[in-house]
Design a protein around this motif. Structure first.
Motif, PDB file in Angstrom:
ATOM      1  N   ALA A  23      -2.459   3.978  15.142  1.00 15.12           N
ATOM      2  CA  ALA A  23      -1.037   3.761  14.773  1.00 15.12           C
ATOM      3  C   ALA A  23      -0.967   2.181  14.062  1.00 15.12           C
ATOM      4  O   ALA A  23      -0.298   2.067  12.912  1.00 15.12           O
ATOM      5  N   TYR A  24      -1.771   1.078  14.736  1.00 12.82           N
ATOM      6  CA  TYR A  24      -1.736   0.003  14.097  1.00 12.82           C
ATOM      7  C   TYR A  24      -2.386   0.013  12.582  1.00 12.82           C
ATOM      8  O   TYR A  24      -1.767  -0.947  11.660  1.00 12.82           O
ATOM      9  N   LEU A  25      -3.364   0.714  12.302  1.00 14.36           N
ATOM     10  CA  LEU A  25      -4.257   0.803  11.062  1.00 14.36           C
ATOM     11  C   LEU A  25      -3.250   1.317  10.253  1.00 14.36           C
ATOM     12  O   LEU A  25      -3.200   0.927   8.915  1.00 14.36           O
ATOM     13  N   THR A  26      -2.590   2.413  10.244  1.00 14.51           N
ATOM     14  CA  THR A  26      -1.778   3.171   9.467  1.00 14.51           C
ATOM     15  C   THR A  26      -0.506   2.307   9.155  1.00 14.51           C
ATOM     16  O   THR A  26      -0.041   2.248   8.018  1.00 14.51           O
ATOM     17  N   TYR A  27       0.067   1.617   9.998  1.00 14.42           N
ATOM     18  CA  TYR A  27       1.215   0.525   9.787  1.00 14.42           C
ATOM     19  C   TYR A  27       0.674  -0.478   8.811  1.00 14.42           C
ATOM     20  O   TYR A  27       1.585  -0.812   8.101  1.00 14.42           O
ATOM     21  N   ALA A  28      -0.477  -1.275   9.135  1.00 14.24           N
ATOM     22  CA  ALA A  28      -0.958  -2.107   8.242  1.00 14.24           C
ATOM     23  C   ALA A  28      -1.224  -1.686   6.798  1.00 14.24           C
ATOM     24  O   ALA A  28      -1.031  -2.346   5.723  1.00 14.24           O
ATOM     25  N   PHE A  29      -1.814  -0.375   6.823  1.00 12.74           N
ATOM     26  CA  PHE A  29      -2.044   0.130   5.245  1.00 12.74           C
ATOM     27  C   PHE A  29      -0.783   0.507   4.729  1.00 12.74           C
ATOM     28  O   PHE A  29      -0.955   0.085   3.393  1.00 12.74           O
ATOM     29  N   GLY A  30      -0.023   0.977   5.278  1.00 10.88           N
ATOM     30  CA  GLY A  30       1.173   1.452   4.786  1.00 10.88           C
ATOM     31  C   GLY A  30       2.037  -0.072   4.185  1.00 10.88           C
ATOM     32  O   GLY A  30       2.659  -0.025   3.155  1.00 10.88           O
ATOM     33  N   SER A  31       2.055  -0.957   5.003  1.00 10.37           N
ATOM     34  CA  SER A  31       2.734  -2.363   4.808  1.00 10.37           C
ATOM     35  C   SER A  31       2.000  -2.916   3.250  1.00 10.37           C
ATOM     36  O   SER A  31       2.640  -3.242   2.547  1.00 10.37           O
ATOM     37  N   TYR A  32       0.511  -2.716   3.400  1.00 15.39           N
ATOM     38  CA  TYR A  32      -0.167  -3.260   2.187  1.00 15.39           C
ATOM     39  C   TYR A  32       0.111  -2.300   0.892  1.00 15.39           C
ATOM     40  O   TYR A  32       0.352  -2.921  -0.091  1.00 15.39           O
ATOM     41  N   ILE A  33       0.380  -1.235   1.044  1.00 12.57           N
ATOM     42  CA  ILE A  33       0.740  -0.471   0.118  1.00 12.57           C
ATOM     43  C   ILE A  33       2.208  -0.696  -0.682  1.00 12.57           C
ATOM     44  O   ILE A  33       2.545  -0.888  -1.738  1.00 12.57           O
ATOM     45  N   THR A  34       3.069  -1.080   0.439  1.00  6.48           N
ATOM     46  CA  THR A  34       4.516  -1.327   0.036  1.00  6.48           C
ATOM     47  C   THR A  34       4.317  -2.787  -0.721  1.00  6.48           C
ATOM     48  O   THR A  34       5.039  -2.963  -1.747  1.00  6.48           O
ATOM     49  N   TYR A  35       3.603  -3.643  -0.299  1.00  3.25           N
ATOM     50  CA  TYR A  35       3.478  -5.098  -0.741  1.00  3.25           C
ATOM     51  C   TYR A  35       3.282  -4.794  -2.355  1.00  3.25           C
ATOM     52  O   TYR A  35       3.444  -5.397  -3.368  1.00  3.25           O
ATOM     53  N   LEU A  36       1.938  -3.976  -2.488  1.00  2.72           N
ATOM     54  CA  LEU A  36       1.436  -3.668  -3.939  1.00  2.72           C
ATOM     55  C   LEU A  36       2.419  -3.138  -4.700  1.00  2.72           C
ATOM     56  O   LEU A  36       2.538  -3.489  -5.676  1.00  2.72           O
ATOM     57  N   ALA A  37       3.314  -2.238  -4.167  1.00  2.00           N
ATOM     58  CA  ALA A  37       4.176  -1.468  -4.900  1.00  2.00           C
ATOM     59  C   ALA A  37       5.263  -2.448  -5.549  1.00  2.00           C
ATOM     60  O   ALA A  37       5.545  -2.250  -6.694  1.00  2.00           O
ATOM     61  N   TYR A  38       5.707  -3.184  -4.735  1.00  2.00           N
ATOM     62  CA  TYR A  38       6.713  -4.400  -4.878  1.00  2.00           C
ATOM     63  C   TYR A  38       6.254  -5.282  -6.249  1.00  2.00           C
ATOM     64  O   TYR A  38       6.889  -5.606  -7.249  1.00  2.00           O
ATOM     65  N   LYS A  39       4.856  -5.481  -6.167  1.00  2.00           N
ATOM     66  CA  LYS A  39       4.383  -6.330  -7.187  1.00  2.00           C
ATOM     67  C   LYS A  39       3.913  -5.647  -8.401  1.00  2.00           C
ATOM     68  O   LYS A  39       3.654  -6.237  -9.511  1.00  2.00           O
ATOM     69  N   SER A  40       3.852  -4.209  -8.444  1.00  2.00           N
ATOM     70  CA  SER A  40       3.373  -3.502  -9.493  1.00  2.00           C
ATOM     71  C   SER A  40       4.163  -2.938 -10.477  1.00  2.00           C
ATOM     72  O   SER A  40       5.349  -3.156 -10.506  1.00  2.00           O
ATOM     73  N   ASN A  41       3.827  -2.353 -11.334  1.00  2.00           N
ATOM     74  CA  ASN A  41       4.521  -1.511 -12.485  1.00  2.00           C
ATOM     75  C   ASN A  41       4.715  -0.091 -12.240  1.00  2.00           C
ATOM     76  O   ASN A  41       4.921   0.620 -13.502  1.00  2.00           O
ATOM     77  N   LEU A  42       4.583   0.223 -11.081  1.00  2.00           N
ATOM     78  CA  LEU A  42       4.936   1.654 -10.724  1.00  2.00           C
ATOM     79  C   LEU A  42       6.199   2.132 -11.348  1.00  2.00           C
ATOM     80  O   LEU A  42       7.420   1.410 -11.197  1.00  2.00           O
ATOM     81  N   PRO A  43       6.279   3.271 -11.555  1.00  2.00           N
ATOM     82  CA  PRO A  43       7.617   3.883 -12.032  1.00  2.00           C
ATOM     83  C   PRO A  43       8.714   3.728 -10.515  1.00  2.00           C
ATOM     84  O   PRO A  43       8.279   3.734  -9.495  1.00  2.00           O
ATOM     85  N   LYS A  44       9.951   3.563 -10.891  1.00  2.00           N
ATOM     86  CA  LYS A  44      10.956   3.322 -10.034  1.00  2.00           C
ATOM     87  C   LYS A  44      10.821   4.017  -8.856  1.00  2.00           C
ATOM     88  O   LYS A  44      10.801   3.816  -7.715  1.00  2.00           O
TER      89      LYS A  44
END
Length: 413
Positions: free
Chosen positions: A323-344
């Protein structure tokens, strides 16, 4: 004559070669030109049109989504059945003609059957208590049969009316086959709690933790397949959102999404192991396990693999850390998404994912501190499905585009 035929064959080969190349590269002229520019309005066929009648795609997508909702409900009801220890109350398997008890005599007859098996012999209950757990298991089984009909009958009709094309009908038929197999696995699981006394790794007669894990895994696989196919029919094709500017970002997040799905799957499987041996009833402290970061007796079971399913210490340790690893990885993905040019749409799914991950961590802690009571355990299981759904939708939003479009866009990246 022979030489004439050889010349004819060579001429035919020369003529067909450009056409063969064009099968894979529809924009061969643009590829050859160094000054080619990306054409945002270039036309590409939607792959979904090869699967279903285009005018019926929303109807078929809605049906698949409804079936996915049915599986979602079944998983939640199955979790509730486990938490209330109702799964062994029905001692016979009659998928079609099993009639709900209508009067006192029917109830007493069912209760007499139940008394013959290990669960009652270990922990006797009265008739009123039996009625409560029987109703839960009965609803679970009837829901499964109803869901099977809801899937098979419309699929047969859609195929007969040619709304679903043969190639796609085979795929949907295979999903239906997995649903049938799931019913058989369910009884195979229940039978493990009826045919033998309590195993050493369980405090009371219960179904096999191994078979429980298989049953849950199949249910989640069915849910994932239905959600994926429904989303494909509802969403626009990828060539409308992927551009040369965001193509590499798209590939990066596709890899991250696949990694996240694997972590979520590990969480769900370790959660099934937790339920299988009531591992949530021990070490009811957080963040440590009774004051220890790494508790003793992690490897006390033999052979070694049994620690991952039968040892409450290892099972809870694995579930916490997954659970801790999944939470950390999901948080990392969210951070990258905020900084990226992914579609909305993909970015918003990442934000939703982060929200359900936070709630899942909270509900897990609350359930653990309360020794996994029925209400707290049910909420935790409910939100676990939301985490899986968000992860699936993230992967779907960054799925591969069609082959012709991939070949075209690679020229400009």
């Amino acid at each position: 004559m022979l030489l004439s035929r050889i010349r004819t064959f060579k001429n035919l080969t020369t003529t067909l070669k450009p056409l063969q190349n064009n099968r894979y590269y529809k924009f061969s002229n643009a590829e050859a030109s160094k000054d080619a520019k990306f054409d945002r309005n270039a036309h590409f066929e939607d792959p979904v049109n090869e699967w279903v009648n285009p005018s019926k795609r929303w109807l078929i997508g809605g049906w698949l989504l409804l079936c996915a909702g049915g599986v979602y409900f079944m998983v939640l009801l199955g979790g509730y059945t486990r938490l209330t220890h109702s799964g062994l109350s029905m001692t016979k398997w009659k998928p079609i003609e099993y009639v709900y008890p209508r009067n006192q005599a029917d109830w007493e007859k069912e209760f007499d059957y139940y008394k013959q098996f290990p669960e009652y012999q270990h922990s006797p209950i009265d008739l009123e208590k039996f009625k409560k757990i029987f109703i839960v298991e009965y609803l679970h089984r009837v829901s499964g049969s109803t869901l099977g009909a809801l899937y098979v009958l419309p699929l047969a009709a859609f195929t007969a009316m040619k709304w679903v094309k043969p190639q796609y009908a085979k795929r949907l038929g295979a999903i239906g086959g997995l649903g049938l197999l799931q019913g058989l696995i369910g009884w195979w699981m229940v039978k493990s709690g009826l045919d033998r006394p309590k195993p050493e790794y369980q405090q009371k007669p219960r179904v096999s933790t191994y078979r429980l894990t298989v049953h849950l895994s199949m249910a989640l696989s069915l849910y994932s397949l239905l959600i994926w196919n429904a989303a494909t029919l509802f969403r626009k094709p990828q060539h409308l959102s992927i551009t040369p500017e965001n193509y590499k970002t798209h590939l990066k997040f596709r890899g991250l999404g696949i990694g996240l799905i694997h972590l979520v799957a590990i969480n769900l499987l370790t959660g099934a192991a937790m339920a299988g041996i009531d591992a949530g009833k021990v070490f009811n402290t957080w963040p440590t396990m009774n004051g220890q970061i790494v508790p003793a007796n992690l490897f006390k079971a033999s052979p070694f693999y049994k620690n991952f399913f039968e040892n409450v210490v290892m099972v809870q340790f694995n579930h916490r850390n997954a659970a801790y690893l999944t939470y950390a990885f999901g948080s990392y993905i969210t951070y990258l998404a905020y900084k990226s040019n992914l579609p909305k749409q993909a970015r918003y799914i990442c934000y939703a994912l982060y929200g359900v991950l936070n709630y899942q961590l909270l509900t897990g802690i609350v359930a653990l501190l309360n020794q996994v009571q029925v209400h707290s355990g049910s909420i935790h299981q409910f939100n676990a499905l939301n985490v899986l759904t968000a992860s699936l939708l993230l992967c779907h939003s960054v799925r591969k585009p069609s082959v012709p479009y991939r070949n075209y866009i690679k020229q400009f990246v």
